[in-house]
Scaffold this motif. Structure first.
Motif, PDB file in Angstrom:
ATOM      1  N   SER A  81      74.889 -12.876  59.988  1.00 33.13           N
ATOM      2  CA  SER A  81      75.284 -12.025  60.965  1.00 33.13           C
ATOM      3  C   SER A  81      76.578 -11.489  60.654  1.00 33.13           C
ATOM      4  O   SER A  81      77.091 -11.723  59.447  1.00 33.13           O
ATOM      5  N   SER A  82      77.059 -10.586  61.382  1.00 29.62           N
ATOM      6  CA  SER A  82      78.192  -9.880  60.996  1.00 29.62           C
ATOM      7  C   SER A  82      79.360 -10.781  61.078  1.00 29.62           C
ATOM      8  O   SER A  82      80.303 -10.636  60.317  1.00 29.62           O
ATOM      9  N   THR A 125      77.023 -13.820  67.768  1.00 32.45           N
ATOM     10  CA  THR A 125      78.189 -12.822  68.295  1.00 32.45           C
ATOM     11  C   THR A 125      78.218 -12.758  69.623  1.00 32.45           C
ATOM     12  O   THR A 125      76.988 -12.807  70.274  1.00 32.45           O
ATOM     13  N   ILE A 126      79.407 -12.517  70.260  1.00 37.86           N
ATOM     14  CA  ILE A 126      79.427 -12.054  71.646  1.00 37.86           C
ATOM     15  C   ILE A 126      78.848 -10.745  71.846  1.00 37.86           C
ATOM     16  O   ILE A 126      78.953  -9.967  70.811  1.00 37.86           O
ATOM     17  N   LYS A 127      77.650 -10.535  72.547  1.00 43.52           N
ATOM     18  CA  LYS A 127      77.244  -9.134  72.606  1.00 43.52           C
ATOM     19  C   LYS A 127      78.175  -8.103  72.995  1.00 43.52           C
ATOM     20  O   LYS A 127      79.181  -8.133  73.703  1.00 43.52           O
ATOM     21  N   GLY A 128      77.799  -6.942  72.534  1.00 41.04           N
ATOM     22  CA  GLY A 128      78.667  -5.633  72.761  1.00 41.04           C
ATOM     23  C   GLY A 128      79.708  -5.529  71.741  1.00 41.04           C
ATOM     24  O   GLY A 128      79.528  -6.049  70.675  1.00 41.04           O
ATOM     25  N   ILE A 129      80.697  -4.536  72.255  1.00 43.05           N
ATOM     26  CA  ILE A 129      81.746  -4.039  71.172  1.00 43.05           C
ATOM     27  C   ILE A 129      83.044  -4.390  71.578  1.00 43.05           C
ATOM     28  O   ILE A 129      84.115  -3.631  71.074  1.00 43.05           O
ATOM     29  N   GLY A 130      83.178  -4.889  72.763  1.00 42.51           N
ATOM     30  CA  GLY A 130      84.731  -5.166  73.431  1.00 42.51           C
ATOM     31  C   GLY A 130      85.574  -6.096  72.661  1.00 42.51           C
ATOM     32  O   GLY A 130      85.317  -6.554  71.524  1.00 42.51           O
ATOM     33  N   HIS A 148      84.021 -13.586  68.096  1.00 40.26           N
ATOM     34  CA  HIS A 148      84.301 -12.304  68.781  1.00 40.26           C
ATOM     35  C   HIS A 148      83.124 -11.873  68.760  1.00 40.26           C
ATOM     36  O   HIS A 148      81.944 -12.310  68.650  1.00 40.26           O
ATOM     37  N   THR A 149      83.186 -10.334  69.408  1.00 35.32           N
ATOM     38  CA  THR A 149      81.911  -9.654  69.680  1.00 35.32           C
ATOM     39  C   THR A 149      81.390  -9.090  68.326  1.00 35.32           C
ATOM     40  O   THR A 149      82.171  -8.959  67.530  1.00 35.32           O
ATOM     41  N   TYR A 150      80.086  -8.464  68.641  1.00 37.03           N
ATOM     42  CA  TYR A 150      79.516  -7.881  67.224  1.00 37.03           C
ATOM     43  C   TYR A 150      80.267  -6.834  66.857  1.00 37.03           C
ATOM     44  O   TYR A 150      80.619  -6.571  65.835  1.00 37.03           O
ATOM     45  N   GLY A 151      80.889  -6.062  67.825  1.00 38.66           N
ATOM     46  CA  GLY A 151      81.778  -4.864  67.464  1.00 38.66           C
ATOM     47  C   GLY A 151      83.143  -5.056  66.719  1.00 38.66           C
ATOM     48  O   GLY A 151      83.265  -4.431  65.970  1.00 38.66           O
ATOM     49  N   TRP A 152      83.663  -6.149  67.216  1.00 41.78           N
ATOM     50  CA  TRP A 152      84.959  -6.841  66.467  1.00 41.78           C
ATOM     51  C   TRP A 152      84.657  -6.929  65.129  1.00 41.78           C
ATOM     52  O   TRP A 152      85.468  -6.486  64.237  1.00 41.78           O
ATOM     53  N   TYR A 153      83.617  -7.829  64.590  1.00 40.02           N
ATOM     54  CA  TYR A 153      83.371  -7.887  63.300  1.00 40.02           C
ATOM     55  C   TYR A 153      82.912  -6.638  62.415  1.00 40.02           C
ATOM     56  O   TYR A 153      83.378  -6.584  61.402  1.00 40.02           O
ATOM     57  N   TYR A 193      71.995  -3.741  69.931  1.00 44.85           N
ATOM     58  CA  TYR A 193      72.566  -3.479  68.610  1.00 44.85           C
ATOM     59  C   TYR A 193      72.590  -2.090  68.070  1.00 44.85           C
ATOM     60  O   TYR A 193      73.537  -1.474  67.293  1.00 44.85           O
ATOM     61  N   GLY A 194      71.416  -1.551  68.468  1.00 43.77           N
ATOM     62  CA  GLY A 194      71.183   0.128  67.931  1.00 43.77           C
ATOM     63  C   GLY A 194      72.255   0.953  68.756  1.00 43.77           C
ATOM     64  O   GLY A 194      72.880   1.651  68.358  1.00 43.77           O
TER      65      GLY A 194
END
Length: 268
Positions: A81-82, A125-130, A148-153, A193-194
């Motif tokens: 994963s990310s 990962t935690i959902k979202g980009i926050g 962290h979130t997907y966005g963080w990674y 994720y899209g």
């Protein structure tokens, strides 16, 4: 006297040849840029040798490029994963090689929806980009870990790439082989994720290829029967060779859509 002149002339010529040879040996040809691919099994399945007849799209990218001018390197790893691509040290191994003028394309998301701390994978990962985070005990690594979130990674990938003077490119995850009313139901453009990959592109200024939409649109045109029989094998995620080839062509279509993306000049 004549012999001495000939000797001196010969020594002079030899000296010139030595100097030319030394200069040639010291001259370092300009380094070719490298196009790095990172992601999960849909980018490189297994060791990238077609085990079980399954392939990732990263195996079919290099033929689109003039590899006398650019190197294409597929560093994706199935199951990641990310988050785990970073915590397993895989990203560090790629990052140390990146130099100014390189390009890195990334596609994560298929495995980010997993559990944060299960005993099988602990890769979610935690959902979202926050900026949300959660401390867990990782039973695989046997350490406490802040997840962290997907966005963080993803932002870390992007920031690292930019810091090296390279160009980041984000792909939304390829659609799964799921259908509803004769249409591809593998789209993940809303609250998934899209959508988050697109938002990261807007937020960071990274190039974004909506690979999910490009492929799903093609699936709708080709039809459920053909897609299921031609592009997929035993599951709804991993592609056979024709499916991986189609996905690679869509990545290239996305790359070509950006006139300002310097990677284009290395395409055939």
């Amino acid at each position: 006297m004549k012999n001495m002149i000939r000797t001196n002339a010969g020594l002079g010529l030899l000296l010139v040849l030595v100097m030319l040879l030394s200069s040639f040996m010291l001259m370092k040809p300009a380094d070719k840029p490298t196009f790095y691919l990172i992601g999960d099994s849909t980018v490189k399945n297994g060791k990238g040798k077609g085990d079980g007849g399954l392939w990732g799209w990263g195996n079919y990218i290099a033929p689109y490029f003039d590899t006398t001018k650019i190197t294409v390197e597929n560093d994706a790893l199935g199951g990641t994963s990310s988050r785990t691509f970073q915590t397993m040290g895989l990203w560090d191994k790629v990052l140390v090689k990146i130099k100014p003028g390189d390009f890195v394309i990334m596609q994560f998301g298929h495995n980010d929806s997993g559990a944060l701390d299960d005993t099988a994978r602990a890769r979610g990962t935690i959902k979202g980009i926050g900026g949300e985070q959660q401390e867990i005990y990782n039973p695989i690594r046997k350490v406490k870990e802040v997840v962290h979130t997907y966005g963080w990674y993803m932002r870390k990938f992007i920031a690292d790439i930019k810091a090296k003077g390279a160009t980041p490119i984000i792909c939304s995850p390829i659609p799964r082989n799921v259908w509803k009313d004769g249409k591809s139901a593998g789209r993940n453009n809303e609250n998934s994720y899209g959508q988050w990959a697109r938002e990261l592109g807007e937020q960071t200024g990274a190039f974004f290829i909506d690979l999910n939409k490009l492929i799903a649109d093609d699936y709708d045109q080709e039809g459920e029967a053909k897609v299921k029989s031609t592009y997929f094998g035993t599951d709804a995620t991993h592609t056979l060779e024709p499916g991986a080839q189609l996905n690679a062509s869509m990545v290239i279509q996305g790359i070509r859509s950006f006139n300002q993306l310097a990677l284009n000049k290395y395409l055939k």
